[in-house]
Design an enzyme around this catalytic site. Sequence first.
Site, PDB file in Angstrom:
ATOM      1  CG  ASP A  48      -0.476   0.048   2.608  1.00  0.00           C
ATOM      2  OD1 ASP A  48       0.910  -0.136   2.741  1.00  0.00           O
ATOM      3  OD2 ASP A  48      -1.163   0.161   3.430  1.00  0.00           O
ATOM      4  CG  ASP A  87       0.783  -4.017   2.594  1.00  0.00           C
ATOM      5  OD1 ASP A  87       0.420  -4.705   3.251  1.00  0.00           O
ATOM      6  OD2 ASP A  87       1.240  -3.153   2.273  1.00  0.00           O
ATOM      7  CE  LYS A 117       3.482  -5.846   4.018  1.00  0.00           C
ATOM      8  NZ  LYS A 117       2.924  -4.661   4.987  1.00  0.00           N
ATOM      9  CD  GLU A 119       1.310  -1.473   8.090  1.00  0.00           C
ATOM     10  OE1 GLU A 119       0.972  -0.685   9.139  1.00  0.00           O
ATOM     11  OE2 GLU A 119       1.724  -0.974   6.899  1.00  0.00           O
ATOM     12  CD  GLU A 186       8.621  -0.634   7.276  1.00  0.00           C
ATOM     13  OE1 GLU A 186       7.714  -1.247   7.161  1.00  0.00           O
ATOM     14  OE2 GLU A 186       8.948   0.343   6.916  1.00  0.00           O
TER      15      GLU A 186
HETATM   16  O1  KIV Z   1       3.474  -1.006   1.683  1.00  0.00           O
HETATM   17  C1  KIV Z   1       4.640  -1.559   1.613  1.00  0.00           C
HETATM   18  O2  KIV Z   1       5.255  -1.482   0.751  1.00  0.00           O
HETATM   19  C2  KIV Z   1       5.121  -1.989   2.750  1.00  0.00           C
HETATM   20  C3  KIV Z   1       6.437  -1.911   3.301  1.00  0.00           C
HETATM   21  C4  KIV Z   1       6.737  -0.614   3.915  1.00  0.00           C
HETATM   22  C5  KIV Z   1       6.884  -3.120   3.922  1.00  0.00           C
HETATM   23  O3  KIV Z   1       4.228  -2.507   3.511  1.00  0.00           O
END
Ligand code: KIV
Length: 285
Positions: A48, A87, A117, A119, A186
């Site tokens: 994202d 993401d 993925k 967070e 990260e």
């Molecule tokens: O959105 C993204 O590219 C990410 C990276 C910062 C790991 O989540």
Amino acid sequence: MTDRKKINLPYLFQKVQDKEPISWLTCYDYPTAYLQDEAGVEMILVGDSLGMTMLGFDSTLPVTMDDMIRHASAVRRGAPTAFVVGDMPYMTYQPSNELAVKNAGRFMAEAGCDAIKLEGGVAMAPRIKAIVEAGIPAIGHLGLTPQSVAALGGFRLQGKSAGLAKKIVDDAKALQEAGAFAILLELVPDRLCKLITEQAEDCIIMSLGSGPDAHGQLLIYHDMFGLYPKFKPKMAKVFGNAGEVILNGLKQYVSEVKSVAFPEKENYFGMSDAEFDELSKMVKK
Ligand code: KIV
């Protein structure tokens, strides 16, 4: 196109077994995905972060599921071999397990992703569990989590003190217990990343700015080629200044248009005398 075999979960776990670090990059579009696949990049994250790198926002928060699906499906078309991760954007999974499963499913069904993925640690473990129980491979993301950048006090190193580092260790355990097959760390200290990697069981630990001791590395594509004009994080290594090459090319284009050095003969098509004479008669007043 490459004739390599499609990268899947057994391939990634085999790399861990073989102690061969896994390569992972962000990517948001078809031509770049094609190049990354050709280069042998094993995992691709349609992050994202595209809100910043591609759409020019100051954060990732305005990014929608529809934005992500549009970009992830373009990446999938360009990179048939790589393991493509979608993401999950802000507030597409935080509110409930149901919403998380529904949106994770969109990445798989509409964009052809291999995994998602999201967070967050302990608090997001139930989301990971629900997504994994729905049959979707899930990756957790700890340390500097850009969707919470306001709460984290900016883009800065996380887990610096023993107490804060212990919280990240606990978060990693919770995500593993919930069924995450991988965790991205990260911007945490290298020793913390090494510790979590050594303790990981059936979980692939990936590093973004967290040192060399994980099972693999992730970089933001735009940072590694000088393509993001606003800043370059310390953790990013510049592998080539494509931004400069493109800027010089653009300046030359403007100059050649002005001086009529462009277009040259090979850049356009002619018409035979006979056809042109015929045309001239047709349009004569
Ligand atoms: O959105 C993204 O590219 C990410 C990276 C910062 C790991 O989540």
